[in-house]
Design a protein around this motif. Structure first.
Motif, short mmCIF file in Angstrom:
data_model
loop_
_atom_site.label_atom_id
_atom_site.label_comp_id
_atom_site.label_asym_id
_atom_site.label_seq_id
_atom_site.Cartn_x
_atom_site.Cartn_y
_atom_site.Cartn_z
N TYR A 13 0.93 -1.14 0.06
CA TYR A 13 0.02 -0.20 0.09
C TYR A 13 0.93 1.18 -0.07
O TYR A 13 1.77 1.31 0.83
N PRO A 14 0.67 2.33 -0.88
CA PRO A 14 1.65 3.44 -0.96
C PRO A 14 1.32 4.47 0.17
O PRO A 14 -0.06 4.72 -0.03
N ARG A 15 2.12 4.90 0.76
CA ARG A 15 1.91 5.69 2.04
C ARG A 15 1.44 7.08 1.65
O ARG A 15 1.97 7.78 0.50
N ALA A 16 0.36 7.64 1.86
CA ALA A 16 -0.05 9.01 1.71
C ALA A 16 0.79 9.95 2.04
O ALA A 16 1.43 9.77 3.32
N LYS A 17 0.84 11.22 1.51
CA LYS A 17 1.73 12.42 1.83
C LYS A 17 1.62 12.79 3.34
O LYS A 17 2.40 13.09 4.14
N CYS B 286 -3.33 8.87 9.99
CA CYS B 286 -3.77 7.36 9.47
C CYS B 286 -5.32 7.19 9.31
O CYS B 286 -5.99 6.53 8.43
N VAL B 287 -6.26 8.00 10.40
CA VAL B 287 -7.60 7.79 10.18
C VAL B 287 -8.12 8.27 9.07
O VAL B 287 -9.07 8.01 8.38
N ASP B 288 -7.50 9.92 8.66
CA ASP B 288 -8.16 10.21 7.43
C ASP B 288 -7.80 9.24 6.04
O ASP B 288 -8.28 9.77 5.29
N GLU B 289 -7.06 8.32 6.32
CA GLU B 289 -6.71 7.62 5.29
C GLU B 289 -7.65 6.30 5.06
O GLU B 289 -7.57 5.39 4.09
N LEU B 290 -8.64 6.03 5.91
CA LEU B 290 -9.27 4.80 6.16
C LEU B 290 -10.07 4.54 4.91
O LEU B 290 -9.99 3.37 4.57
N ASP B 291 -10.92 5.74 4.20
CA ASP B 291 -11.73 5.35 3.30
C ASP B 291 -10.90 4.91 2.20
O ASP B 291 -11.12 3.76 1.26
N THR B 292 -9.83 5.32 1.82
CA THR B 292 -9.01 5.20 0.58
C THR B 292 -8.25 3.93 0.89
O THR B 292 -8.26 2.92 -0.30
N LEU B 293 -7.81 3.44 1.97
CA LEU B 293 -7.40 2.09 2.46
C LEU B 293 -8.40 1.09 2.18
O LEU B 293 -7.97 -0.01 1.53
N GLY B 294 -9.67 1.37 2.54
CA GLY B 294 -10.61 0.15 2.43
C GLY B 294 -10.89 -0.08 0.81
O GLY B 294 -10.88 -1.23 0.48
N ALA C 245 -4.70 -6.63 8.06
CA ALA C 245 -5.15 -5.33 7.90
C ALA C 245 -6.45 -5.02 7.99
O ALA C 245 -6.95 -3.97 8.50
N VAL C 246 -7.53 -5.87 7.40
CA VAL C 246 -8.59 -5.89 7.40
C VAL C 246 -9.21 -5.88 8.94
O VAL C 246 -10.30 -5.08 9.16
N ARG C 247 -8.78 -6.71 9.68
CA ARG C 247 -9.08 -6.76 11.26
C ARG C 247 -8.96 -5.32 11.74
O ARG C 247 -9.84 -4.96 12.52
N SER C 248 -8.10 -4.68 11.40
CA SER C 248 -7.54 -3.44 11.96
C SER C 248 -8.61 -2.32 11.33
O SER C 248 -9.03 -1.34 12.02
N LEU C 249 -8.89 -2.37 10.15
CA LEU C 249 -9.55 -1.45 9.49
C LEU C 249 -11.09 -1.72 10.06
O LEU C 249 -11.77 -0.52 10.63
N ARG C 250 -11.51 -2.93 10.34
CA ARG C 250 -12.91 -2.75 10.85
C ARG C 250 -12.80 -2.51 12.30
O ARG C 250 -13.85 -1.78 12.66
N ARG C 251 -11.83 -2.76 13.00
CA ARG C 251 -11.74 -2.17 14.71
C ARG C 251 -11.81 -0.79 14.45
O ARG C 251 -12.40 -0.11 15.46
N ALA C 252 -10.97 0.00 13.56
CA ALA C 252 -11.02 1.27 13.41
C ALA C 252 -12.45 2.04 13.19
O ALA C 252 -12.94 2.95 13.55
#
Length: 290
Positions: free
Chosen positions: A63-67, A138-146, A189-196
């Protein structure tokens, strides 16, 4: 991280040794921004921690890191290096105690220590705020990460199906182990995403909802699923079966979503059943009057 070089100089007026810190800053990794300073994390919420964990796991998958995250890490690294560069209070030595002006030296050391400790305490408060910005990024990146994880799921659908079947004799052990490792990383990754993203749920417990974690179904597809699995919806290869009946691959972003999607799918069917029941009752009432 940061490295500190300490050099010694002599205070000729007091005959004591002072230390000078020279700090070179190296940017923290995202994982170090959490693990290295756990004592600073009092204001980090579960959502922030989950988002951080999801990004760390996904970056291991490519996954590419956001600026904004890169910028926040660089700021945190600088802040941490500045905190480390604060000088340590000088010790009150035996020579100081034996000197004629020992009381003045003791007073000076005491004031110095109190001042430095106060400066460090205030700096730690500032560092907490800068660290928190990393987690907020990291929180701001959740939708893009999903979206990225869902695309990864679709791209690797064959790997998910292969993991449920018998080992293919043509596959090497290295290939099988690599697939298992990548799917395990995806799961982390998915478990952490869902937990967040989840408000209260910490898992999916309903046996029907579990089918909706990686797929969505139409009423007809769900009926076919029930026909193939029985009342408990049990099947040794659930991913493969869902694919076989044409279910749509999609990633549930929260632990609540699978049940919500299941209920939403059932609602039109339930509405139709209720409407049919009322229609039959109306016909019965009219027939009784006649």
């Amino acid at each position: 991280m940061s490295t500190t070089k300490t050099t010694a100089t002599t205070d000729n007026t007091k005959g004591t040794t002072m230390s000078t810190n020279t700090t070179t800053t190296t940017t923290f990794t995202l994982e170090q921004a959490s693990a290295g300073v756990s004592s600073l994390s009092g204001e980090i919420t579960a959502r922030m921690a989950g988002a951080h964990g999801a990004i760390v796991a996904a970056e291991a998958m490519g996954y590419p890191r956001a600026k904004p995250i890169t910028d926040a890490l660089e700021a945190f690294s600088t802040a941490y290096a500045r905190l480390e560069s604060l000088p340590e209070p000088r010790p009150f030595t035996g020579d100081d105690l034996m000197a004629d002006d020992w009381q003045e030296r003791l007073t000076a050391r005491t004031i110095e220590r109190e001042t430095l400790e106060a400066r460090r305490a205030m700096s730690v408060g500032g560092l907490r705020e800068v660290q928190r910005n990393v987690f907020c990024a990291c929180v701001d990146e959740l939708d893009t990460l999903g979206d990225w994880l869902e695309a990864w799921l679709i791209e690797h659908a064959e790997d998910f199906a292969a993991a449920e079947g018998r080992p293919d004799s043509s596959e090497s052990v290295a290939r099988i182990e690599a697939r298992e490792a990548s799917l395990a990383q995806f799961d982390r990754a998915v478990r952490s995403l869902r937990r967040a993203n989840s408000r209260s749920a910490e898992s999916v417990t309903d046996y029907r909802a579990r089918w909706w974690m990686l797929h969505s179904f139409t009423p007809a597809q769900w009926q076919e699923l029930e026909d193939n699995t029985g009342p408990q919806l049990s099947h040794p290869r659930p991913f493969t079966l869902a694919q076989h009946i044409g279910a749509t691959l999609r990633l549930a972003r929260t632990y609540e979503q699978p049940w919500q999607d299941f209920v939403a799918m059932q609602q039109p069917v339930e509405d139709e059943r209720i409407e049919r029941m009322f229609a039959e009752q109306r016909v019965s009432i009219i027939g009784a009057r006649v």
